[in-house]
Design a protein around this motif. Structure first.
Motif, PDB file in Angstrom:
ATOM      1  N   ALA A  86      28.219   5.831  -1.588  1.00  0.00           N
ATOM      2  CA  ALA A  86      28.931   6.173  -0.576  1.00  0.00           C
ATOM      3  C   ALA A  86      30.005   7.152  -0.609  1.00  0.00           C
ATOM      4  CB  ALA A  86      29.430   4.907   0.368  1.00  0.00           C
ATOM      5  N   PRO A  87      31.044   7.198  -1.560  1.00  0.00           N
ATOM      6  CA  PRO A  87      31.891   8.112  -1.768  1.00  0.00           C
ATOM      7  C   PRO A  87      31.693   9.685  -1.667  1.00  0.00           C
ATOM      8  CG  PRO A  87      32.388   6.375  -3.079  1.00  0.00           C
ATOM      9  CD  PRO A  87      31.142   6.070  -2.554  1.00  0.00           C
ATOM     10  N   PRO A  88      30.732   9.743  -2.543  1.00  0.00           N
ATOM     11  CA  PRO A  88      30.433  11.243  -2.543  1.00  0.00           C
ATOM     12  C   PRO A  88      29.680  11.755  -1.145  1.00  0.00           C
ATOM     13  CG  PRO A  88      29.357  10.184  -4.471  1.00  0.00           C
ATOM     14  CD  PRO A  88      30.166   9.145  -3.656  1.00  0.00           C
ATOM     15  N   LEU A  89      29.221  10.816  -0.513  1.00  0.00           N
ATOM     16  CA  LEU A  89      28.442  11.131   0.836  1.00  0.00           C
ATOM     17  C   LEU A  89      29.472  11.272   1.956  1.00  0.00           C
ATOM     18  CD1 LEU A  89      25.397   8.589   0.870  1.00  0.00           C
ATOM     19  CD2 LEU A  89      25.385  11.107   0.654  1.00  0.00           C
ATOM     20  N   LEU A  90      30.711  10.466   1.719  1.00  0.00           N
ATOM     21  CA  LEU A  90      31.637  10.443   2.756  1.00  0.00           C
ATOM     22  C   LEU A  90      32.536  11.967   2.651  1.00  0.00           C
ATOM     23  CD1 LEU A  90      32.976   6.936   3.016  1.00  0.00           C
ATOM     24  CD2 LEU A  90      31.541   8.359   4.633  1.00  0.00           C
ATOM     25  N   PHE A  91      32.652  12.251   1.212  1.00  0.00           N
ATOM     26  CA  PHE A  91      33.441  13.226   0.910  1.00  0.00           C
ATOM     27  C   PHE A  91      32.740  14.654   1.329  1.00  0.00           C
ATOM     28  CE2 PHE A  91      33.850  16.891  -2.050  1.00  0.00           C
ATOM     29  CZ  PHE A  91      35.157  17.168  -1.772  1.00  0.00           C
ATOM     30  N   PHE A  92      31.523  14.859   1.085  1.00  0.00           N
ATOM     31  CA  PHE A  92      30.680  16.036   1.628  1.00  0.00           C
ATOM     32  C   PHE A  92      30.460  15.999   2.863  1.00  0.00           C
ATOM     33  CE2 PHE A  92      29.356  16.006  -2.976  1.00  0.00           C
ATOM     34  CZ  PHE A  92      30.042  17.279  -3.452  1.00  0.00           C
ATOM     35  N   TYR A  93      30.423  14.914   3.614  1.00  0.00           N
ATOM     36  CA  TYR A  93      30.362  14.716   5.322  1.00  0.00           C
ATOM     37  C   TYR A  93      31.731  15.281   5.656  1.00  0.00           C
ATOM     38  CZ  TYR A  93      29.992  13.631   9.963  1.00  0.00           C
ATOM     39  OH  TYR A  93      30.036  13.716  11.273  1.00  0.00           O
ATOM     40  N   GLY A  94      32.746  14.906   5.075  1.00  0.00           N
ATOM     41  CA  GLY A  94      34.125  15.457   5.568  1.00  0.00           C
ATOM     42  C   GLY A  94      34.259  16.977   5.233  1.00  0.00           C
ATOM     43  N   VAL A  95      33.680  17.371   4.043  1.00  0.00           N
ATOM     44  CA  VAL A  95      33.692  18.826   3.926  1.00  0.00           C
ATOM     45  C   VAL A  95      32.954  19.502   4.968  1.00  0.00           C
ATOM     46  CG1 VAL A  95      33.132  20.902   2.235  1.00  0.00           C
ATOM     47  CG2 VAL A  95      34.331  18.678   1.478  1.00  0.00           C
ATOM     48  N   TYR A  96      31.974  19.188   5.329  1.00  0.00           N
ATOM     49  CA  TYR A  96      31.007  19.635   6.319  1.00  0.00           C
ATOM     50  C   TYR A  96      31.569  19.718   7.706  1.00  0.00           C
ATOM     51  CZ  TYR A  96      27.274  19.864   9.735  1.00  0.00           C
ATOM     52  OH  TYR A  96      26.497  20.126  10.927  1.00  0.00           O
ATOM     53  N   TYR A  97      32.097  18.608   8.096  1.00  0.00           N
ATOM     54  CA  TYR A  97      32.707  18.684   9.338  1.00  0.00           C
ATOM     55  C   TYR A  97      34.131  19.432   9.386  1.00  0.00           C
ATOM     56  CZ  TYR A  97      35.092  16.474  13.393  1.00  0.00           C
ATOM     57  OH  TYR A  97      35.656  16.131  14.595  1.00  0.00           O
ATOM     58  N   TRP A  98      34.655  19.605   8.412  1.00  0.00           N
ATOM     59  CA  TRP A  98      36.010  20.543   8.260  1.00  0.00           C
ATOM     60  C   TRP A  98      35.632  21.849   8.332  1.00  0.00           C
ATOM     61  CZ3 TRP A  98      36.823  24.049   4.202  1.00  0.00           C
ATOM     62  CH2 TRP A  98      37.988  24.578   4.256  1.00  0.00           C
ATOM     63  N   SER A  99      34.644  22.042   7.478  1.00  0.00           N
ATOM     64  CA  SER A  99      34.016  23.802   7.820  1.00  0.00           C
ATOM     65  C   SER A  99      33.376  24.112   9.100  1.00  0.00           C
ATOM     66  CB  SER A  99      33.228  23.915   6.437  1.00  0.00           C
ATOM     67  OG  SER A  99      31.906  23.095   6.577  1.00  0.00           O
ATOM     68  N   LYS A 100      32.710  23.116   9.757  1.00  0.00           N
ATOM     69  CA  LYS A 100      32.198  23.452  10.976  1.00  0.00           C
ATOM     70  C   LYS A 100      33.113  23.724  12.003  1.00  0.00           C
ATOM     71  CE  LYS A 100      28.722  21.604  14.070  1.00  0.00           C
ATOM     72  NZ  LYS A 100      27.736  20.535  14.496  1.00  0.00           N
ATOM     73  N   LYS A 101      34.231  22.883  11.995  1.00  0.00           N
ATOM     74  CA  LYS A 101      35.330  23.014  12.960  1.00  0.00           C
ATOM     75  C   LYS A 101      36.046  24.275  12.657  1.00  0.00           C
ATOM     76  CE  LYS A 101      35.458  19.541  15.356  1.00  0.00           C
ATOM     77  NZ  LYS A 101      34.971  19.817  17.121  1.00  0.00           N
TER      78      LYS A 101
END
Length: 119
Positions: A68-83
Motif C-alpha cells: 500500500a505505501p508505494p502504491l499510495l505514493f506513486f498515485y499521489g505523484v500521478y495525481y500531482w503531475s496530472k494537475k
C-alpha cells in the motif's frame, strides 16, 4: 597373423554380463512403487476458487502493509503531475508563465478568465 574380429553393432552375444539397453542381465529390482492418476480423472482446478475465497483474503491483508505505501505514493505523484500538466496547458498557466519569464509585466494585459461554455 590373424585378422581382428569384425565390430558388430547388434545385440551382444549370450555369454556377456552386460546386456542391451534396458536388459542389463542383473536381477530385477524390487520395492520400487510407481503411482499415477489417469488424465481423465484429474481435476486441475479442483478447489481453486474455494481455496482463494478462504485463504486469498488473509494473504492479501498480509501483503497490504508492504504494497500500500508505494502504491499510495506513486498515485499521489500521478495525481500531482496530472494537475500540474493541466495547469500549465491552461490559459492561466500560459499567462503566469509569460509573467515569470519576463515577457509581459503583471497587469499589462487583461487576465484571462475561463467561463463555462453555454449551450
Amino acid at each position: 597373423m590373424r585378422p581382428s574380429a569384425p565390430a558388430h553393432s547388434g545385440m551382444p552375444g549370450p555369454k556377456t554380463y552386460i546386456g542391451w539397453w534396458g536388459d542389463m542381465g542383473s536381477l530385477p529390482q524390487k520395492g520400487i512403487k510407481t503411482y499415477g492418476v489417469s488424465p481423465y480423472r484429474q481435476r486441475a482446478m479442483a478447489g481453486a476458487l474455494n481455496g482463494y475465497i478462504f485463504n486469498g483474503f488473509s494473504r492479501v491483508m498480509g501483503h497490504l502493509p508492504y504494497a500500500a505505501p508505494p502504491l499510495l505514493f506513486f498515485y499521489g505523484v500521478y495525481y500531482w503531475s496530472k494537475k500540474k500538466y493541466e495547469y500549465f496547458n491552461s490559459k492561466q498557466g500560459h499567462y503566469d508563465n509569460l509573467i515569470n519569464e519576463g515577457v509581459i509585466k503583471p497587469g499589462q494585459y487583461e487576465r484571462p478568465t475561463v467561463e463555462p461554455i453555454g449551450h
